[in-house]
Design an enzyme around this catalytic site. Structure first.
Site, mmCIF file in Angstrom:
data_model
loop_
_atom_site.group_PDB
_atom_site.id
_atom_site.type_symbol
_atom_site.label_atom_id
_atom_site.label_comp_id
_atom_site.label_asym_id
_atom_site.label_seq_id
_atom_site.Cartn_x
_atom_site.Cartn_y
_atom_site.Cartn_z
ATOM 1 N N HIS A 1 0.853 -1.176 0.000
ATOM 2 C CA HIS A 1 0.000 0.000 0.000
ATOM 3 C C HIS A 1 0.895 1.233 0.000
ATOM 4 O O HIS A 1 1.884 1.310 0.719
ATOM 5 C CB HIS A 1 -0.963 0.030 1.198
ATOM 6 C CG HIS A 1 -0.326 -0.254 2.518
ATOM 7 N ND1 HIS A 1 0.144 -1.494 2.895
ATOM 8 C CD2 HIS A 1 -0.079 0.570 3.573
ATOM 9 C CE1 HIS A 1 0.650 -1.442 4.119
ATOM 10 N NE2 HIS A 1 0.532 -0.186 4.552
ATOM 11 N N HIS B 1 1.326 5.188 0.616
ATOM 12 C CA HIS B 1 0.757 6.312 1.366
ATOM 13 C C HIS B 1 0.905 7.603 0.569
ATOM 14 O O HIS B 1 2.010 7.939 0.120
ATOM 15 C CB HIS B 1 1.471 6.480 2.715
ATOM 16 C CG HIS B 1 1.275 5.337 3.651
ATOM 17 N ND1 HIS B 1 0.324 5.359 4.654
ATOM 18 C CD2 HIS B 1 1.916 4.142 3.750
ATOM 19 C CE1 HIS B 1 0.390 4.221 5.332
ATOM 20 N NE2 HIS B 1 1.346 3.466 4.796
#
Length: 347
Positions: free
Chosen positions: A319, A321
């Site tokens: 993931h 950010h």
């Protein structure tokens, strides 16, 4: 023999103005396009005085087929251009390091000399074609591995019109449908032995191996039960594309803190496929623009990826950010992402 125009029948009497009005209405209002074919064919007919042979229509379509031109451009560089260069007959024309054309090494040919030499090339062509006949294009025959239109359609549909190695879409590069196990190595013409590769990947592969890249496309569907990012509910998703999606971080560092996540379950950023990285890059740009529109106070961003437990990764699903920053949100922002080691942020 009848001219094609003699075969065009007018089943009803209309004035020239009526003819033009009907065609204009069709072209502007009723022609539903899913590809370039209709306007190109009509253009060829109109420019041909109302009729055109199949060959003329095919040539008109080919003139708009930029991926096919790209394909032959690549073959020119890697094959015939390379051979003629090694023989000292031509030299490449370059823009930077890219080959953009070729020129004859010899200089000072007169117009008649060029015409005579061109005619000589034409004679060599005619002699070769007469001697070889249809075998000139034998590589396109079924026995040589040529792929029928119906098989090509099924394979491209299965591959979602993307290269099964690099992920390039057919709008980005010419796609080839070719054998996995080459016929030269005993491969069959069964659909299971075909894959879609862009011109670059297929030209590099050639018939040297039997690598099956279809597993790459299949792996995009991989999910893991219990993974919080594999099981994200649709209500949390604020945007998505074919290979990734975006959500707001559940524990935001700043307002509008966003995560961009690949759909495939993969733990390490360095294990992403190139198409997934491209998709994530596109999504980051989209989300940045969206955040700036929603909050004009945002003046900067931190973009971060935790890869590995020692780097702070707590969820084993990649993931990225995207953290919006605003003037004064910290006393001293200098150092930015260096703050992952607090004592090293300021320098």
């Amino acid at each position: 023999m009848l001219d094609l125009r003699d075969l065009v029948s007018h089943s009803h009497a209309m004035t020239d103005k009526d003819d033009a009005t009907i065609l204009e209405d069709f072209i502007l209002n009723r022609m539903r396009m899913s590809h370039i074919y209709q306007p190109v064919m009509l253009k060829a007919l109109l420019e041909g005085g109302g009729a055109a042979s199949l060959e003329d229509i095919a040539k008109a379509l080919l003139s708009y087929d930029l991926p096919q031109i790209e394909y032959y451009g690549l073959r020119t560089k890697r094959m015939v251009g390379n051979v003629l260069t090694k023989n000292g007959i031509v030299e490449p024309i370059k823009s930077g390091s890219a080959i953009v054309g070729y020129r004859l090494v010899v200089d000072g040919l007169s117009g008649p000399q060029r015409a005579d030499l061109s005619a000589l090339c034409g004679k060599r062509l005619d002699d070769f074609i007469q001697r070889r006949g249809s075998t000139v294009w034998g590589h396109r025959s079924p026995s040589a591995g040529y792929v029928s239109g119906s098989a090509r359609y099924e394979v491209l549909k299965r591959a979602k019109h993307r290269c099964e190695l690099c992920g390039a879409h057919e709008t980005q590069a010419a796609l080839h449908v070719d054998h996995i196990v080459p016929r030269s190595k005993g491969g069959s013409d069964d659909l299971s032995n075909f894959q879609a590769l862009c011109v670059s990947c297929n030209t590099s592969k050639r018939d040297r191996d039997a690598t099956d890249f279809r597993q790459v496309v299949a792996s995009y569907q991989e999910r893991q039960a219990g993974c919080i990012f594999c099981d994200v509910g649709a209500r949390r998703v604020i945007a998505d594309n074919e290979l990734c999606f975006a959500i707001r971080d559940g524990f935001p560092v700043t307002p509008l803190h966003t995560l961009v996540i690949p759909k495939r379950h993969v733990a390490d950023y360095f294990d992403l496929y190139r198409p997934e990285r491209n998709a994530i890059e596109d999504m980051l740009h989209i989300q940045r623009a969206s955040i700036l529109e929603e909050d004009p106070v945002v003046t900067g961003f931190n973009i971060g990826i935790n890869a590995g437990r020692s780097a702070g990764q707590t969820v084993s699903h990649v993931h990225v950010h995207l953290i919006p920053r605003r003037e004064g949100d910290v006393e001293e922002p200098r150092g930015g992402v260096r703050g992952v080691i607090p004592g090293k942020q300021r320098y």
